[in-house]
Design an enzyme around this catalytic site. Structure first.
Site, PDB file in Angstrom:
ATOM      1  N   ASP A  34       4.623 -11.496   3.905  1.00 25.86           N
ATOM      2  CA  ASP A  34       3.967 -10.225   3.597  1.00 25.86           C
ATOM      3  C   ASP A  34       2.835 -10.470   2.594  1.00 25.86           C
ATOM      4  O   ASP A  34       2.998 -11.207   1.624  1.00 25.86           O
ATOM      5  CB  ASP A  34       4.983  -9.227   3.029  1.00 25.86           C
ATOM      6  CG  ASP A  34       4.458  -7.808   3.058  1.00 25.86           C
ATOM      7  OD1 ASP A  34       4.969  -7.002   3.848  1.00 25.86           O
ATOM      8  OD2 ASP A  34       3.509  -7.504   2.288  1.00 25.86           O
ATOM      9  N   ILE A  35       1.709  -9.814   2.808  1.00 27.57           N
ATOM     10  CA  ILE A  35       0.528 -10.052   1.959  1.00 27.57           C
ATOM     11  C   ILE A  35       0.698  -9.443   0.570  1.00 27.57           C
ATOM     12  O   ILE A  35       0.065  -9.896  -0.387  1.00 27.57           O
ATOM     13  CB  ILE A  35      -0.739  -9.510   2.668  1.00 27.57           C
ATOM     14  CG1 ILE A  35      -1.998 -10.148   2.112  1.00 27.57           C
ATOM     15  CG2 ILE A  35      -0.825  -7.993   2.584  1.00 27.57           C
ATOM     16  CD1 ILE A  35      -3.235  -9.920   2.957  1.00 27.57           C
ATOM     17  N   ASN A  91      11.089   0.277   8.568  1.00 26.05           N
ATOM     18  CA  ASN A  91      10.685   1.655   8.291  1.00 26.05           C
ATOM     19  C   ASN A  91      10.206   2.297   9.592  1.00 26.05           C
ATOM     20  O   ASN A  91       9.502   1.659  10.383  1.00 26.05           O
ATOM     21  CB  ASN A  91       9.555   1.673   7.249  1.00 26.05           C
ATOM     22  CG  ASN A  91      10.006   1.115   5.908  1.00 26.05           C
ATOM     23  OD1 ASN A  91      11.120   1.375   5.463  1.00 26.05           O
ATOM     24  ND2 ASN A  91       9.151   0.331   5.266  1.00 26.05           N
ATOM     25  N   HIS A 104       8.149  -4.032  12.765  1.00 25.55           N
ATOM     26  CA  HIS A 104       8.415  -5.239  11.985  1.00 25.55           C
ATOM     27  C   HIS A 104       9.687  -5.070  11.186  1.00 25.55           C
ATOM     28  O   HIS A 104       9.944  -3.991  10.635  1.00 25.55           O
ATOM     29  CB  HIS A 104       7.244  -5.542  11.029  1.00 25.55           C
ATOM     30  CG  HIS A 104       6.745  -4.369  10.256  1.00 25.55           C
ATOM     31  ND1 HIS A 104       5.921  -3.416  10.801  1.00 25.55           N
ATOM     32  CD2 HIS A 104       6.962  -3.971   8.984  1.00 25.55           C
ATOM     33  CE1 HIS A 104       5.645  -2.491   9.901  1.00 25.55           C
ATOM     34  NE2 HIS A 104       6.295  -2.798   8.785  1.00 25.55           N
TER      35      HIS A 104
HETATM   36  P1  5GP Z   1       5.412  -0.882   6.419  1.00 23.27           P
HETATM   37  O1  5GP Z   1       4.999  -0.078   5.214  1.00 23.27           O
HETATM   38  O2  5GP Z   1       4.628  -0.482   7.655  1.00 23.27           O
HETATM   39  O3  5GP Z   1       6.911  -0.865   6.664  1.00 23.27           O
HETATM   40  O4  5GP Z   1       5.097  -2.379   6.092  1.00 23.27           O
HETATM   41  C1  5GP Z   1       3.852  -2.954   6.333  1.00 23.27           C
HETATM   42  C2  5GP Z   1       3.813  -4.235   5.554  1.00 23.27           C
HETATM   43  O5  5GP Z   1       2.765  -5.022   6.061  1.00 23.27           O
HETATM   44  C3  5GP Z   1       3.555  -4.039   4.047  1.00 23.27           C
HETATM   45  O6  5GP Z   1       4.603  -4.639   3.300  1.00 23.27           O
HETATM   46  C4  5GP Z   1       2.205  -4.729   3.824  1.00 23.27           C
HETATM   47  O7  5GP Z   1       2.130  -5.405   2.583  1.00 23.27           O
HETATM   48  C5  5GP Z   1       2.133  -5.683   4.999  1.00 23.27           C
HETATM   49  N1  5GP Z   1       0.782  -5.956   5.460  1.00 23.27           N
HETATM   50  C6  5GP Z   1      -0.195  -5.054   5.711  1.00 23.27           C
HETATM   51  N2  5GP Z   1      -1.321  -5.656   6.136  1.00 23.27           N
HETATM   52  C7  5GP Z   1      -1.037  -6.996   6.157  1.00 23.27           C
HETATM   53  C8  5GP Z   1      -1.812  -8.140   6.509  1.00 23.27           C
HETATM   54  O8  5GP Z   1      -2.975  -8.078   6.902  1.00 23.27           O
HETATM   55  N3  5GP Z   1      -1.196  -9.358   6.403  1.00 23.27           N
HETATM   56  C9  5GP Z   1       0.107  -9.462   5.981  1.00 23.27           C
HETATM   57  N4  5GP Z   1       0.609 -10.709   5.914  1.00 23.27           N
HETATM   58  N5  5GP Z   1       0.853  -8.405   5.655  1.00 23.27           N
HETATM   59  C10 5GP Z   1       0.296  -7.181   5.730  1.00 23.27           C
END
Ligand code: 5GP
Ligand code: ZN
Length: 117
Positions: A34-35, A91, A104
């Site tokens: 995760d970034i 989520n 994811h």
């Molecule tokens: P969500 O909030 O949809 O459950 O999680 C999305 C996740 O994706 C977040 O933890 C966010 O930090 C991660 N994320 C968003 N954009 C990127 C990206 O471009 N690269 C990576 N490695 N993670 C990302």
């Protein structure tokens, strides 16, 4: 080729157009860091095919979700977070915090995680 949404950041990662630190890859699954990690270990496990939310998973995609889960478990073992405890989270929709609409599993560990809120 897996189904792709041109607007989707995770489809961009699958295509190699957006860089990521990859941890595992096979024909249908990709895992990467995760970034913006919220724990010392924060990994994401995704299908290469674009599926927007858990609610969009089709009945015939249950095996794919099972393999994603087994990938998450295997990566947790490799990261050494099993004994202390870790969390696998998906989520679903904005009210639950989903920001990227390509399903994811988050794999979180390496610190005490407390109760789910
Ligand atoms: P969500 O909030 O949809 O459950 O999680 C999305 C996740 O994706 C977040 O933890 C966010 O930090 C991660 N994320 C968003 N954009 C990127 C990206 O471009 N690269 C990576 N490695 N993670 C990302
Ligand atoms: Zn996508």
């Amino acid at each position: 080729m897996p189904d792709r949404d041109p607007e989707c950041v995770f489809c961009g990662i699958v295509a190699g157009e957006i860089p990521s630190t990859k941890l595992y890859e096979d024909e249908e699954i990709l895992a990467f860091e995760d970034i913006h990690p919220v724990a010392p270990v924060h990994l994401l496990v995704i299908p290469k095919r674009h599926i927007p939310t858990a609610d969009d998973v089709r009945d015939e995609e249950g095996d794919l979700l099972g393999r994603m889960f087994l990938t998450a478990r295997s990566l947790a073992r490799s990261a050494g977070i099993v004994e202390d405890g870790y969390r696998i989270v998906m989520n679903v929709n904005r009210g639950a915090g989903q920001l990227v609409f390509h399903i994811h599993f988050h794999v979180l560990g390496g610190r005490p995680l407390g109760k789910m809120g």
